[in-house]
Structure formats: structure tokens, C-alpha cells
Design a protein around this motif. Structure first.
Motif, PDB file in Angstrom:
ATOM      1  N   ASP A   1      23.283  60.455 -12.818  1.00  0.00           N
ATOM      2  CA  ASP A   1      24.525  60.611 -12.053  1.00  0.00           C
ATOM      3  C   ASP A   1      25.672  60.911 -12.999  1.00  0.00           C
ATOM      4  OD1 ASP A   1      23.235  59.957  -9.603  1.00  0.00           O
ATOM      5  OD2 ASP A   1      23.372  57.829 -10.131  1.00  0.00           O
ATOM      6  N   SER A   2      26.768  61.407 -12.408  1.00  0.00           N
ATOM      7  CA  SER A   2      27.987  61.692 -13.155  1.00  0.00           C
ATOM      8  C   SER A   2      29.049  60.695 -12.741  1.00  0.00           C
ATOM      9  CB  SER A   2      28.462  63.120 -12.877  1.00  0.00           C
ATOM     10  OG  SER A   2      29.638  63.401 -13.596  1.00  0.00           O
ATOM     11  N   LEU A   3      29.582  59.952 -13.714  1.00  0.00           N
ATOM     12  CA  LEU A   3      30.594  58.935 -13.451  1.00  0.00           C
ATOM     13  C   LEU A   3      31.987  59.482 -13.714  1.00  0.00           C
ATOM     14  CD1 LEU A   3      28.853  55.879 -15.171  1.00  0.00           C
ATOM     15  CD2 LEU A   3      28.714  56.583 -12.777  1.00  0.00           C
ATOM     16  N   GLU A   4      32.964  58.716 -13.266  1.00  0.00           N
ATOM     17  CA  GLU A   4      34.346  59.083 -13.533  1.00  0.00           C
ATOM     18  C   GLU A   4      34.625  58.958 -15.033  1.00  0.00           C
ATOM     19  OE1 GLU A   4      36.941  56.753 -11.202  1.00  0.00           O
ATOM     20  OE2 GLU A   4      36.194  57.487  -9.278  1.00  0.00           O
TER      21      GLU A   4
ATOM     22  N   ILE B   1      22.313  57.322 -16.651  1.00  0.00           N
ATOM     23  CA  ILE B   1      20.867  57.516 -16.554  1.00  0.00           C
ATOM     24  C   ILE B   1      20.269  56.175 -16.165  1.00  0.00           C
ATOM     25  CG2 ILE B   1      18.792  58.266 -17.754  1.00  0.00           C
ATOM     26  CD1 ILE B   1      20.631  59.780 -19.693  1.00  0.00           C
ATOM     27  N   GLN B   2      19.654  56.114 -15.002  1.00  0.00           N
ATOM     28  CA  GLN B   2      19.200  54.833 -14.445  1.00  0.00           C
ATOM     29  C   GLN B   2      17.738  54.906 -14.048  1.00  0.00           C
ATOM     30  OE1 GLN B   2      21.770  53.171 -11.436  1.00  0.00           O
ATOM     31  NE2 GLN B   2      20.132  51.952 -10.515  1.00  0.00           N
ATOM     32  N   ILE B   3      17.009  53.826 -14.376  1.00  0.00           N
ATOM     33  CA  ILE B   3      15.616  53.655 -13.976  1.00  0.00           C
ATOM     34  C   ILE B   3      15.526  52.412 -13.115  1.00  0.00           C
ATOM     35  CG2 ILE B   3      13.248  53.287 -14.759  1.00  0.00           C
ATOM     36  CD1 ILE B   3      13.914  54.690 -17.313  1.00  0.00           C
ATOM     37  N   ASP B   4      14.898  52.530 -11.954  1.00  0.00           N
ATOM     38  CA  ASP B   4      14.770  51.416 -11.009  1.00  0.00           C
ATOM     39  C   ASP B   4      13.318  50.968 -10.946  1.00  0.00           C
ATOM     40  OD1 ASP B   4      17.558  51.290  -9.562  1.00  0.00           O
ATOM     41  OD2 ASP B   4      17.051  53.409  -9.689  1.00  0.00           O
TER      42      ASP B   4
ATOM     43  N   PRO C   1      26.757  65.529 -16.662  1.00  0.00           N
ATOM     44  CA  PRO C   1      26.392  66.864 -16.160  1.00  0.00           C
ATOM     45  C   PRO C   1      27.340  67.314 -15.064  1.00  0.00           C
ATOM     46  CG  PRO C   1      24.954  65.202 -15.238  1.00  0.00           C
ATOM     47  CD  PRO C   1      25.828  64.487 -16.218  1.00  0.00           C
ATOM     48  N   GLN C   2      27.401  68.606 -14.878  1.00  0.00           N
ATOM     49  CA  GLN C   2      28.217  69.137 -13.795  1.00  0.00           C
ATOM     50  C   GLN C   2      27.612  68.764 -12.452  1.00  0.00           C
ATOM     51  OE1 GLN C   2      28.704  73.331 -14.292  1.00  0.00           O
ATOM     52  NE2 GLN C   2      30.160  73.133 -15.989  1.00  0.00           N
ATOM     53  N   VAL C   3      28.452  68.592 -11.492  1.00  0.00           N
ATOM     54  CA  VAL C   3      28.003  68.233 -10.154  1.00  0.00           C
ATOM     55  C   VAL C   3      27.158  69.365  -9.576  1.00  0.00           C
ATOM     56  CG1 VAL C   3      28.732  67.595  -7.819  1.00  0.00           C
ATOM     57  CG2 VAL C   3      30.039  66.798  -9.799  1.00  0.00           C
ATOM     58  N   GLY C   4      25.972  69.029  -9.101  1.00  0.00           N
ATOM     59  CA  GLY C   4      25.071  70.013  -8.528  1.00  0.00           C
ATOM     60  C   GLY C   4      24.142  70.668  -9.527  1.00  0.00           C
ATOM     61  N   SER C   5      24.303  70.395 -10.816  1.00  0.00           N
ATOM     62  CA  SER C   5      23.420  71.008 -11.823  1.00  0.00           C
ATOM     63  C   SER C   5      22.074  70.287 -11.834  1.00  0.00           C
ATOM     64  CB  SER C   5      24.062  70.945 -13.209  1.00  0.00           C
ATOM     65  OG  SER C   5      24.266  69.598 -13.589  1.00  0.00           O
TER      66      SER C   5
END
Length: 427
Positions: free
Chosen positions: A100-103, A109-112, A144-148
Motif C-alpha cells: 500500500d501507499s501511505l501518506e 509492505i504487509q504480510i498477514d 508506489p504510484q496509485v494504481g501501479s
């Protein structure tokens, strides 16, 4: 004044309890705040304290091995977030990876993982972790850019790196068919090979070992620096320089010479294919006879000495110990030596029931069998040596003199001698 004194005493009595409750609340709330590994590569979040401790140690080992293997240096990039959720009885979810892209322009980068998966991490979870680590180095702290699209890590790399980081002994035995006369594998074919399903544990483990050897072969020498540039996107033709979408990595680092890496890869797999000697391995005939002699050396082969030995105190215990060692040797002895071992064990099981004449015949037969077994083993060895020598495709040169045909002597008649004279005289 009386009311103020009572209030002071009540406050002094309850203040320790208030501090104790605040301490307990902070202690129980601390696991949810998360734990960061020593080098800052992972940040762990979970509700179960015991599971967090086990996972924290596991992540610490992976973190240390990753930096040792690849040569990357610890950076202050945002860590990979590892979240362990409470597992619901009716829901079975597989581990997942997301970016995800944060403010502020930072990536997340997350692993669940589910709660029951925490204490039982394996290579499947390790592949997600290895991919997440490489993505962290790829993004280098930039969102990363949104939607990339998320860069896709090649399968051979995620499998191989996970094996090296998780398994403490990556050089385990693997099956390689080219050592038994098969065609040696090629890197180009392996790069497009699809990994086996998780249900096929043996095939999957073999694939992971081959991938680990390929990563090791590529990282040798200056390959480590080339690998880091490939991951970071510092190559001239890399898509990261052309646009910010961070497209997938190329299937192979362009700076790794494929032919050299392929030779190193085959050598690593060949060295890992040799099984360690175990107690159940079958010995050759000479080694079996040598170990048999070491066990039976305390047994006299003449009837008088043997009769004297079996009448001594503790003879039954001595014979029982020799029989136990022979029984253990029988499991790994060459089939040619097994009749000799069986005959010796039968002789030791009931020596008291044999008369002097029977005992002498048995010892004589045992000695003859020992001599015949040694002779037979040497004959087999000589035949095998001849067979291996006959298989050599290159001539030895021992028979080159016999194979050469001598040049024939020229015999001239009257006509030949006349022509030679004319040729000398000239036309």
C-alpha cells in the motif's frame, strides 16, 4: 482540617493500586503495539504474547541470514509489517502479501498470517517473507504510484532465497539425474519451470534445493553486487528508470553470465547429491570383511583354544556381545559376506552343544568360507575394474604399436629396374 486529613490518607492508600493497574494495562497493551527486529527489517504485531516471542526469534534469524547471503546493508526504510490475526474457527485463510501507499510517500509492505500459522512457519510462509524483503529493497522507502502494479519476484528467486534464509542446512541431499547419465539441466529451462504444488512435498523440496543452489551460484564473486543493483533497479535498461510504475523484475539478472553461473550451479547440485554415510548403507565386500575381522578377531580358530575359551567364566556374555556386533554388521554388510556372518553367529549361539569333532569341523568350515569369500570378492573386484576400463571411450594407447600396419617393402622386377634407370639417365 479533619476532612483534608482523611482525604490525604485515602489518596495515599489508593495511589499504589492505581499505579499497579496502569502498569498491568500497559503490560497487556504492549504486544499490540508491535515488536521490531534488531536490524529493523520486520515489525511484528499480534495479540498472543507466546506466539509473538516465537515469531520474533524466527524473523530475527531470517533477517540476519538475508543480509549475510545477499550483502544488502540495513537501511532505515519502513519495515515489513507482519500481522498475526486471531484465527476464526469457520474461516481458513492462506498467508497474504500486499503493498500500500501511505501518506507522506512511504510504502507499507504487509504480510498477514492466521494465529495458528504463527508457530508453524515453513517455506510457504518464507516465500512471502523473501518476496516482501526484496520488495522493500526495490521500493527503497518510496511509495508506489496509485494504481501501479506490484513488481513480481521470479519464482526461482523467492523459492531459493526462502530456502537459504529459513533452512539452517541448505546443502541437503537432492536428486540429480544427470549424475546417472541423464542430460544436465539448463538454467533457461529451469527459469520457466513451474514449481510443484504444496501437496507434492518431495518434488517441492527438490525444486527449492535446486533454486537455492542457483541463488548461491549467482551470488558468488562479484555476482552479489550485480544482484543488489538488479533488485534496486540500477540497471541501464531497467523499467524503474523509465517510469515510476515499478514493473516486474526481469526473469534473470542481465549482469550474471549464464554459462558461468550454470557451471557453478551444476557443481553445487552435484556436491549436494552425495549422501552422507549412514549406518544402514551397504558396504562393499572388502570393507565388510575388514569389519568382520575386527569383530571376530577375539575368536580362536582352532578347536582347543575355542574349547578353552567357552569354558571360561563369562564366556556366554562375551559370545553374546560378539553376536550383537555381528547382527548390527549384517544390516549393512555386502551380500557376499552375509553367509560368513550367519555361520559365525550360528556357531556362537550354541557352542556348548557341539562335541570336539563337530566343533573342529565347524571351525574348519568357517575358515574355508572366509578364504573363499575373500577370493570371490577379489575376483569380482578385478572383473569390475576390467569392465570399467573397457568402458573408457578414449583409447589408452597401450596397443597402438600392434594396431599400426608396417609399411610394405617395394619389390621391383626387370621392368621396374629399367624404368628407374631411364628416370635417372633422363629422357
Amino acid at each position: 482540617m479533619i476532612g483534608v486529613g482523611i482525604f490525604s490518607r485515602i489518596r495515599s492508600a489508593f495511589m499504589p493500586w492505581i499505579f499497579l493497574l496502569l502498569f498491568i494495562q500497559h503490560a497487556f497493551a504492549s504486544p499490540s503495539s508491535g515488536i521490531t527486529t534488531p536490524l529493523g527489517l520486520f515489525h511484528l504485531q499480534g495479540d498472543d504474547l507466546a506466539t509473538n516471542r516465537r515469531v520474533e526469534r524466527w524473523l530475527g534469524v531470517i533477517e540476519k541470514r538475508f543480509y549475510e547471503i545477499t550483502g544488502f546493508e540495513a537501511q532505515d526504510f519502513p519495515p515489513v509489517l507482519v500481522v498475526i490475526h486471531r484465527q476464526q474457527p469457520s474461516v481458513e485463510e492462506q498467508p497474504s502479501l500486499r503493498v500500500d501507499s501511505l501518506e507522506g510517500g512511504l510504502p507499507r509492505i504487509q504480510i498477514d498470517f492466521q494465529g495458528e500459522q504463527g508457530p508453524h512457519f515453513g517455506l510457504q510462509s518464507g516465500r512471502l517473507l523473501s518476496s516482501a524483503i526484496l520488495l522493500r529493497e526495490r521500493y527503497a522507502g518510496k511509495a508506489p504510484q496509485v494504481g501501479s502494479s506490484i513488481p513480481e519476484i521470479p519464482l526461482w528467486l523467492s523459492h531459493g532465497l526462502a530456502t537459504l534464509c529459513i533452512d539452517g542446512n541448505p546443502q541437503k541431499t537432492m536428486q540429480v539425474s544427470y549424475l546417472q547419465g541423464g542430460v544436465p539441466p539448463g538454467i533457461e529451462a529451469f527459469l520457466v519451470e513451474r514449481p510443484p504444488d504444496d501437496a507434492n512435498h518431495l518434488l517441492e523440496e527438490n525444486y527449492d534445493r535446486r533454486a537455492a543452489c542457483l541463488v548461491q551460484a549467482g551470488l558468488k564473486g562479484d555476482g552479489s553486487a550485480v544482484f543488489r543493483k538488479w533488485i534496486r533497479g540500477d540497471e541501464d535498461n531497467d523499467s524503474k528508470k523509465k517510469h515510476d510504475s515499478m514493473a516486474s523484475l526481469s526473469p534473470w539478472p542481465s549482469g550474471w553470465p549464464m554459462q558461468r553461473v550454470e557451471r557453478e550451479w551444476l557443481l553445487l547440485m552435484a556436491s549436494s547429491s552425495h549422501e552422507e554415510k549412514s549406518v544402514t548403507g551397504v558396504l562393499n565386500a572388502s570393507e565388510s570383511l575388514r569389519q568382520y575381522d575386527a569383530v571376530a578377531q577375539s575368536l580362536p580358530m582352532d578347536a582347543l583354544s575355542f574349547e578353552k575359551l567357552r569354558k571360561e567364566r563369562g564366556a556366554d556374555f562375551t559370545f553374546q556381545g560378539i553376536n550383537s556386533r555381528l547382527a548390527a554388521l549384517r544390516f549393512q554388510a555386502n551380500p557376499l559376506v552375509i553367509p560368513l556372518i550367519d555361520s559365525t553367529m550360528n556357531l556362537l549361539k550354541s557352542p556348548k552343544h557341539l562335541s570336539g569333532k563337530k566343533l573342529k569341523e565347524s571351525l574348519s568350515a568357517l575358515t574355508s568360507l572366509r578364504v573363499a569369500t575373500l577370493k570371490r570378492s577379489r575376483e569380482i573386484t578385478d572383473y569390475l575394474d576390467w569392465y570399467e576400463a573397457a568402458k573408457i571411450p578414449v583409447p589408452s594407447g597401450l596397443f597402438d604399436v600392434l594396431l599400426k600396419s608396417p609399411e610394405p617393402k617395394l619389390r621391383k622386377g626387370p621392368v621396374g629396374r629399367y624404368l628407374d634407370a631411364v628416370e635417372v639417365r633422363g629422357w
